[in-house]
Write an enzyme that holds these catalytic residues in place. Sequence first.
Site, mmCIF file in Angstrom:
data_model
loop_
_atom_site.group_PDB
_atom_site.id
_atom_site.type_symbol
_atom_site.label_atom_id
_atom_site.label_comp_id
_atom_site.label_asym_id
_atom_site.label_seq_id
_atom_site.Cartn_x
_atom_site.Cartn_y
_atom_site.Cartn_z
ATOM 1 N N GLY B 247 -55.616 142.320 -30.994
ATOM 2 C CA GLY B 247 -55.524 140.964 -31.533
ATOM 3 C C GLY B 247 -56.000 139.948 -30.512
ATOM 4 O O GLY B 247 -56.894 139.167 -30.775
ATOM 5 N N PHE B 248 -55.360 139.963 -29.351
ATOM 6 C CA PHE B 248 -55.741 139.094 -28.233
ATOM 7 C C PHE B 248 -55.674 137.614 -28.606
ATOM 8 O O PHE B 248 -56.408 136.800 -28.072
ATOM 9 C CB PHE B 248 -57.142 139.471 -27.714
ATOM 10 C CG PHE B 248 -57.329 140.944 -27.508
ATOM 11 C CD1 PHE B 248 -56.568 141.622 -26.557
ATOM 12 C CD2 PHE B 248 -58.216 141.672 -28.283
ATOM 13 C CE1 PHE B 248 -56.720 142.987 -26.381
ATOM 14 C CE2 PHE B 248 -58.365 143.045 -28.116
ATOM 15 C CZ PHE B 248 -57.611 143.700 -27.159
ATOM 16 N N LEU B 619 -40.418 147.466 -18.675
ATOM 17 C CA LEU B 619 -39.730 148.184 -19.756
ATOM 18 C C LEU B 619 -40.270 149.596 -19.922
ATOM 19 O O LEU B 619 -39.572 150.484 -20.395
ATOM 20 C CB LEU B 619 -39.871 147.398 -21.065
ATOM 21 C CG LEU B 619 -39.317 145.958 -20.994
ATOM 22 C CD1 LEU B 619 -39.627 145.207 -22.288
ATOM 23 C CD2 LEU B 619 -37.814 145.964 -20.722
ATOM 24 N N GLY B 693 -48.784 140.955 -20.701
ATOM 25 C CA GLY B 693 -50.046 141.213 -21.402
ATOM 26 C C GLY B 693 -51.173 140.288 -20.982
ATOM 27 O O GLY B 693 -52.343 140.624 -21.139
ATOM 28 N N GLU B 694 -50.840 139.124 -20.480
ATOM 29 C CA GLU B 694 -51.870 138.159 -20.120
ATOM 30 C C GLU B 694 -51.946 137.913 -18.613
ATOM 31 O O GLU B 694 -52.871 137.263 -18.149
ATOM 32 C CB GLU B 694 -51.609 136.835 -20.843
ATOM 33 C CG GLU B 694 -51.720 136.969 -22.362
ATOM 34 C CD GLU B 694 -51.117 135.792 -23.098
ATOM 35 O OE1 GLU B 694 -49.971 135.427 -22.774
ATOM 36 O OE2 GLU B 694 -51.780 135.250 -23.980
#
Lengths: 165, 733, 328
Positions: B247-248, B619, B693-694
């Site tokens: 998706g990003f 995690l 994620g970023e």
Amino acid sequence: MRFTINGRSYELDPDIRTSLLDLLREHLDLTGSKKGCDHGQCGACTILVNGRRINSCLTLAVMHQDDDITTIEGIGTPENPHPMQQAFVRHDGYQCGYCTPGQICSAVGMLDEVAKGWPSHVTADLGAVELDEAEISERMSGNLCRCSAYPGIVDAIGDVAGAKP
Amino acid sequence: MSEYQMNEKHAGMALDRGVQGVLGQPISRIDGLAKVTGTATYGLEHRIDNLAYGVAITAPIGKGRVTAIDTEAARRMPGVIDIIAGEASIPRETPVFGQKSAHGYDGKVESYGEIVGVAIADCFEAARAAAMAVVVTCVAEPGRFDIRDGEADAESPPEGALLPDTVIGDIDKAMGEAEVTLDVTYTTPPQVHAAMEPHGTIASWEGDRLTIRAPVQIVGGAIPVIAATLGIVAENIRVLTPYIGGGFGGKTMSADIILAAVAAKRTGRTVKVPLSRQQIFHVTYGRSDTIQRVRLGADRAGKLSAVGQDSLVGQKAGASQFFEPVALGAVALYAGANRSFTTRTAQVNLTARGPVRAPGEAVGMIGMECAMDEMAAKLGLDPIAFRKANEPEVDPSTGSPFSSRRLIECYDEGARRFGWADRRKRREGDWLIGHGMATASRVNFLAKSAARVRLGADGRALIETDMTDLGTGTYTILAQVAGESLGLPIGSVDVHLGDSDFPTGAGSGGSFGAASSASSVALACEDVVVELARRMGADPADMTLKDGHAISGNRRVSLAELVGGSPIEGMGTIQPGSTGQAFSQSTHGAHFAEIGVNAVTGEIRVRRMLAVFDCGRVLNHKTARSQAIGGMIWGIGYALHEHAVVDTRTGAYVNRDLAEYHVPTNADVPQIEAYFVEEIDRHANPVGAKGLGEAGISGAAAVVANAIHDACGVRVRDFPITADKLLEGLPPV
Amino acid sequence: MRTFDYARADTPEAAVAGFAQTGTRFIAGGTNLLDLMKLQIETPTRLVDISRLPLADIEEREDGGLTIGALVPNSDLAADKRVIAKYEMLSRALLAGASGQLRNKATTGGNLLQRTRCNYFYDTAAPCNKRAPGTGCAAIGGFNRIMAVLGTSDHCIASHPSDMAVAMRALDATLVTLRAEGGQRRIPIAEFHLPPGDTPHIETVLQPGELITHIELPPPPAGRQIYRKVRDRASYAFALVSVAGAVSVEDGRIASATLAFGGLGVMPWRDPAVERALIGQAPGSPAFEAAADALLAPAKGHGSNDFKIPLARRTLISCLRHLTGTSL
């Protein structure tokens, strides 16, 4: 038209313009092969035809009636996965998973090319092929991965092939 | 029902007491076999009989009016069911994040390739041919196809913007007084998400109820937009999105959802609308190009007195208040009394600009981290030492304490692992080899998120939330959180995601997905544990849960037995609260790279790349590493390849396919390393994880650029850095 | 994609006979044709499938050369032991092109007919004299980073994208065709591709219905061989500049040289002036600079592709150093 896919015969009559990829995805419910660009620019649609990896989006279904077609569904199943599929899971050689069936079909086809002694762009001596990380990377460059799991993909393939780092 | 608002540290949960030992472990993805065998079901792969296919019809101008849409020839083509064109129900483009509904067709065109209709046929091939047979006649008008065209009347950030302008002290004066200064302009080009899975939708109606099967990152965010656009109530919409092929930031909403719904309503068929790769470039929002003026002023010892990053970005006129928040990563990064971080948004006639992985930092940290490298060289300082000299005690822009910040450890650990002290600039044959480092910083968010956990009679737990997994590892980490909380092996947890019938999760975006949804699952498990304790006759805090058993005192009872005929259900909801403002929250990191530049041709090869991140609690070490590495490789793409080229005569992207919009291939990427310094960040959220994620992309392009400069002495400030930009500075052949 | 009639040919003769009506195209690998058909840049009304014709063998010729069937896939040609041993530049050119999957499908004959990757040729809304004669050229004055600097005209500046054809050009290949009316024709590759002039839509001398059946390679050139490709990614990208060549040195003088270039020209580019500048000279900077001058004297940039001129100079000189074993 009659097709042999993953050892099974199919007979159907799609539009003459149907690509081999769309035949699989839209007519035979074999949606493991993915459409990423529809123009041979990403590799997500990679399947094996007569043992060779090709972009199924850039070929007409009608041209493949006599061929032996293998898709990701024919490589292995959740119950009985192929070693390459297991290695991709083990090495996290994916993230979203969309390019993954194409990567795996490509990897299986690629290792067969290596076994035949086919050189690549990065082979120093074209007559003596030795699989290492650079060779795997070059040979897998027809399969884009936007999640960019390339290091895991290289590890997974190297693991299966017993390649040198 | 456990609800928790993040106004203070959570007092501690079953997750913290857990002894199962699954949280954080590098467990292989539980959805892995489905993905590698091609059995995972993505948006367009749900089996539905008697489908019709729709293909979008677009207008080939960048600004102007549609004067005629001739559908006659298309309607006569075999297999064509209907052509819907030139009607207000047709969405002109994908609504941008923050836009309440799609703009409907009204004859005006404000950016290249807007949608004017959809061709519907019995098969894809017929629909595609019909769409191309529709003749769209337009009158083009002059447009603004370059952000500089809109500089004069560019707008300041609106009220409540994610990144308001920050101006502290007097940067002009400080620059005038500083012993050493740098005032440089960096530019970055438009970029697109290029997720491997193209956008596409299957829409079906049953009476008033609409079912959408499409890749949707944030289900709870998309449904109100779909409802408002179609004029139906949100309760009548079901969205199913169990697997998303990347998706990003680009799949918060998509025009094909509306097109498919309109086409399905009109034809009474279930309609599949795939967007072509070429269409996606113009129909889906992308990232703005940026012009960043970076100013640094310091004394000779390297103490900064002035830090500024002032930028011009673009947005499609009338699209949304979203703007690329260029300085988001830099605003809290370095000390310095006089500060200026501002953004001006030019109104342009280009495809809308919206969130693309790490809005702000992905490109903003190019300017700041390259400038820091330039400044370190000017000062004659090691770039790490220069950064350490300006490490702030508290957020230098707000004065708030940091929730956690172990950036210094990232520098030190990264330098040690990379061998920074022993780096040696050299030439090997035709290759000039250099090294660089850069800082990563990505703001941390928490979003409201709810999940249901049900412990069944078989002793298995089932997690349900409309949270999504874009490849981030959500399926697996949520199973790990529940397994740790409830004392279950990972194989005893089932996770169902991406169905709007489930409780509304945070969705995937802004790197808030993992921490937010994991917190909601941990909270839901609190309910389950309280009830298990009640059935055990124990205090929850005194009860141990492990391997599917509850242990209290000398009693060990299987969970299946405790459940008996009455399944136990928990609902967890996390809400952001005041810690979001009270603490400055970011993920940090340090990048290192070794680059080769070909002395003859200027070709660039990344030889080594390594980073260390401070991202709170990890995690799952396997999926976290993949997220980090993935971001770093985006940095390679931003440094060397990616540029959605606008033809400023027409406003069209010239290179709108994957052959010419280059993303890194396998051969462009070495075996990258990523490591973590862990700390449970209790101020961030109950599970203590920060976004990852970023973070990987933040600073990753800069480290490549800095190493290129080290290798060949050429400083390129106009990205991407392609061979042609190095040629003049290379040694003679 | 417009619909079409489809027929599979069993013999070359049947294939050319089946070409009777206008709008007919042969399809073999299809990797370029289908790409273009999907965008309706190519709109054939009839496809003759030649992929099963018995034209997939590589045979040694008495003169020491090779005869390559037009349907030999790029992969097989690149991996052929005889090609590797004698025509390394050809093997390397093939391996530098496209991807493993595409090379498995793309054919030798098809590769010679590969059409340009010009962005505006691919954009059916843009003017393009190659795609729609008479509409103009959007690349002139537009984004032309990948376009040609040699052989362009006021009507077209599109570059030829093939790697393989560049090596074939340096190797002096000859195409053997079967003509629609019957009978073979032999076309030296130097005469096969056509510059755009004012008819950029006409790209080769092939006549309607004429089928490439074989490619003949003469005995390999003397000396060391090279194929050097410079591109924007490490793999899976078209050439910005490429050099295919062989140079031999005898008694301290360049005795023979054959050099062809990709990415620079409107067709696989070879200029005798380059080789003239080298032959008889001592290997070294003066000769190499003279060769580069000869190559690039007629070069014309169009803005975003100006860099190809210095890049080609540097790459050529570096290749010549490698081929002659001359250090800086």
